[in-house]
Design a protein around this motif. Sequence first.
Motif, PDB file in Angstrom:
ATOM      1  N   TRP A 184       0.860  -1.181   0.000  1.00 40.44           N
ATOM      2  CA  TRP A 184       0.000   0.000   0.000  1.00 40.44           C
ATOM      3  C   TRP A 184       0.900   1.236   0.000  1.00 40.44           C
ATOM      4  CZ3 TRP A 184      -5.115  -0.118  -0.705  1.00 40.44           C
ATOM      5  CH2 TRP A 184      -5.821  -1.291  -0.387  1.00 40.44           C
ATOM      6  N   VAL A 185       0.757   2.068  -1.006  1.00 39.11           N
ATOM      7  CA  VAL A 185       1.477   3.334  -1.043  1.00 39.11           C
ATOM      8  C   VAL A 185       0.424   4.422  -0.907  1.00 39.11           C
ATOM      9  CG1 VAL A 185       1.520   3.260  -3.581  1.00 39.11           C
ATOM     10  CG2 VAL A 185       3.037   4.823  -2.347  1.00 39.11           C
ATOM     11  N   THR A 186       0.505   5.184   0.189  1.00 41.99           N
ATOM     12  CA  THR A 186      -0.590   6.084   0.550  1.00 41.99           C
ATOM     13  C   THR A 186      -0.055   7.444   0.984  1.00 41.99           C
ATOM     14  OG1 THR A 186      -0.632   5.539   2.912  1.00 41.99           O
ATOM     15  CG2 THR A 186      -1.829   4.061   1.422  1.00 41.99           C
ATOM     16  N   SER A 187      -0.998   8.305   1.349  1.00 41.46           N
ATOM     17  CA  SER A 187      -0.634   9.648   1.805  1.00 41.46           C
ATOM     18  C   SER A 187      -0.139   9.660   3.246  1.00 41.46           C
ATOM     19  CB  SER A 187      -1.828  10.589   1.668  1.00 41.46           C
ATOM     20  OG  SER A 187      -2.937  10.080   2.399  1.00 41.46           O
ATOM     21  N   GLY A 188      -0.335   8.566   3.983  1.00 43.10           N
ATOM     22  CA  GLY A 188       0.163   8.541   5.360  1.00 43.10           C
ATOM     23  C   GLY A 188      -0.696   7.746   6.320  1.00 43.10           C
ATOM     24  N   ASP A 189      -0.473   7.961   7.598  1.00 40.98           N
ATOM     25  CA  ASP A 189      -1.088   7.150   8.650  1.00 40.98           C
ATOM     26  C   ASP A 189      -2.612   7.182   8.613  1.00 40.98           C
ATOM     27  OD1 ASP A 189       1.431   6.525   9.524  1.00 40.98           O
ATOM     28  OD2 ASP A 189       1.452   7.971  11.171  1.00 40.98           O
ATOM     29  N   GLU A 190      -3.194   8.335   8.319  1.00 43.86           N
ATOM     30  CA  GLU A 190      -4.658   8.440   8.304  1.00 43.86           C
ATOM     31  C   GLU A 190      -5.263   7.535   7.244  1.00 43.86           C
ATOM     32  OE1 GLU A 190      -8.129  11.847   7.656  1.00 43.86           O
ATOM     33  OE2 GLU A 190      -6.077  12.452   8.153  1.00 43.86           O
ATOM     34  N   ALA A 191      -4.677   7.543   6.069  1.00 46.41           N
ATOM     35  CA  ALA A 191      -5.168   6.668   4.992  1.00 46.41           C
ATOM     36  C   ALA A 191      -4.939   5.207   5.342  1.00 46.41           C
ATOM     37  CB  ALA A 191      -4.477   7.018   3.681  1.00 46.41           C
TER      38      ALA A 191
END
Length: 341
Positions: free
Chosen positions: A272-279
């Motif tokens: 998973w490559v995401t915008s950060g902890d929230e996502a």
Amino acid sequence: MSPRRVVPAALLTLLMALTACGGAGETNTGTDSGSGTSADGAFPVTIEHKYGETTVPEEPERVVTLGLSDQDAALALGVTPVGAVDWFLEEPYGSWPWTEELWGDTPPEVVGERDEYNMERIAALEPDLIIAQYSGMQEEQYETLSQIAPVVAQPADHPDYAAPWQEMSLRIGQALGREDEMRARIDDVEASFAQVREDHPEFAEETAIVADSFEPGAYFAFADTDPKAIFFAEMGFQLSEEVDALVEDGMNGAEFGSERLDVLDSADRVIWVTSGDEADARIQDEPLYQRLDVADSEGTVFVPYQDAETGAAIGAAFSFNTVLSISYAIDEMTPLLTGAA
């Protein structure tokens, strides 16, 4: 050949005014001859592309890159672009660990965002070469830009944004008169991938999916033509045929809702490559995701595009997937995949 045609009156007036007062031409000479070697006799060079062919008559001194990651290949050869586009809303000379030092004190002018180019800004920079490889440049844009400088547009034999990094890098090396140097850089990167495959033969036994979630209930798995997926394929992993079967024409991946999260179970690993902890938390809290076998797998890894606290940019590195970013991505990603982190 794409000849350098007459600049439209409005742009010509702008260029004359800038020249008269010094303008953009004094901030960045573009080519750093001390960092790269230009082969004698490399010019003129003619390069075929999506909209025909372009001849670069002599070694360029002021280069503008319009592909989202093209600046990396230029920087790898010691050429500092005078203009570049923004991709991650970070500005191209932002805090990417693999290029920050190479920009030095001469950041480029931002001349657009993704495929929207500011023609007046580009003209004001007085480039003698415009490069657009990892781009979706349209023919109308190409025609306009060709009135400013020779334009090496994206490859003709691949969909936009789907040409191999090796091909795009080599074409940039050719346009800059440094083909041999670029071939050596490409060989070094391919040797790094080969070393990973030799050190971790178990990767070849596993299927990987690279995915993201931009908003609640919306998911995206990247196709085998996207740089993110290509990076893991070159590390040795197999890619999911189930994902590619869902990809619509012209897309770089498959978009689906929570009801199709089961496609992720076609893989042994999901990156998973995401915008950060929230996502990350939002994905992990999704009830349908929690039912998946892969959700409980040790092979599932969450990686941010960029970590605001540490400055690490692993996701951005394999999204760029360039001769500069790949080595960084390999070094950072391998421990996460092997449990050594």
